[in-house]
Design an enzyme around this catalytic site. Structure first.
Site, short mmCIF file in Angstrom:
data_model
loop_
_atom_site.label_atom_id
_atom_site.label_comp_id
_atom_site.label_asym_id
_atom_site.label_seq_id
_atom_site.Cartn_x
_atom_site.Cartn_y
_atom_site.Cartn_z
N VAL A 1 0.75 -1.00 0.22
CA VAL A 1 0.13 0.07 0.15
C VAL A 1 1.04 1.47 0.24
O VAL A 1 1.77 1.78 0.93
CB VAL A 1 -1.35 -0.37 1.00
CG1 VAL A 1 -1.79 1.01 0.79
CG2 VAL A 1 -1.64 -1.18 1.51
N LYS A 2 0.53 1.80 -0.86
CA LYS A 2 1.50 3.39 -0.85
C LYS A 2 0.71 4.62 -0.68
O LYS A 2 -0.61 4.66 -0.35
CB LYS A 2 1.32 3.74 -3.13
CG LYS A 2 2.18 4.59 -2.95
CD LYS A 2 2.81 4.48 -4.64
CE LYS A 2 3.68 5.40 -4.73
NZ LYS A 2 3.92 5.71 -6.53
#
Length: 160
Positions: free
Chosen positions: A28-29
């Protein structure tokens, strides 16, 4: 690496959990904001991999590591664009992470050319993102081209 679009903590957590549910290898960015760092801590505690992105200072990289981010993404090319040494930032982050045993990996982002790749490798970046042209540039050397041309010429001479 899918990124969250929300800028508030609750929204980042909701979007990040939805992304993480897609597959165990999802990272997850998250943006380098107060909420992004808090979300990184939340996801780290749940065993969800994160990449804290848009990092432009050592202090930001320290916060990401302390929050348990899997990756931190300093944007070296963008720093170079504003007359700041992006590679020096990678080097400083590496030193601090090594000094304190942080497990966060350095993902050199905004890599622009072949020498960025070589220098990032020299100073200890773990991962990089950059254009395919920069990667192809690693294959090139004028002496290789000259040597190959000579091999071909020698082969053709021997087969006459």
């Amino acid at each position: 690496m899918p990124e969250v679009n929300a800028l508030d903590l609750e929204g980042m957590i909701k979007e990040g959990e939805e992304l993480a549910d897609l597959h165990e290898q999802i990272v997850v960015k998250l943006p380098m904001t107060k909420e992004g760092v808090m979300a990184a801590k939340y996801f780290s505690d749940k065993g969800i991999k994160t990449n804290v992105t848009l990092v432009f200072s050592v202090g930001q990289a320290i916060l990401a590591a302390k929050a348990g981010a899997t990756y931190v993404s300093p944007f070296i090319g963008r720093l170079d664009d504003v007359s700041t040494d992006g590679l020096a930032l990678i080097e400083e982050i590496r030193q601090i992470y090594d000094n304190y045993g942080y497990e966060t990996q350095i993902l050199a982002a905004s890599v622009r050319h072949t020498m960025h790749i070589v220098n990032c490798a020299k100073i200890g970046a773990d991962v990089m993102t950059g254009p395919l042209s920069a990667i192809h540039g690693l294959l090139k050397h004028p002496l290789t081209d000259i040597g190959l041309a000579q091999f071909v010429a020698d082969f053709e001479k021997g087969n006459k």
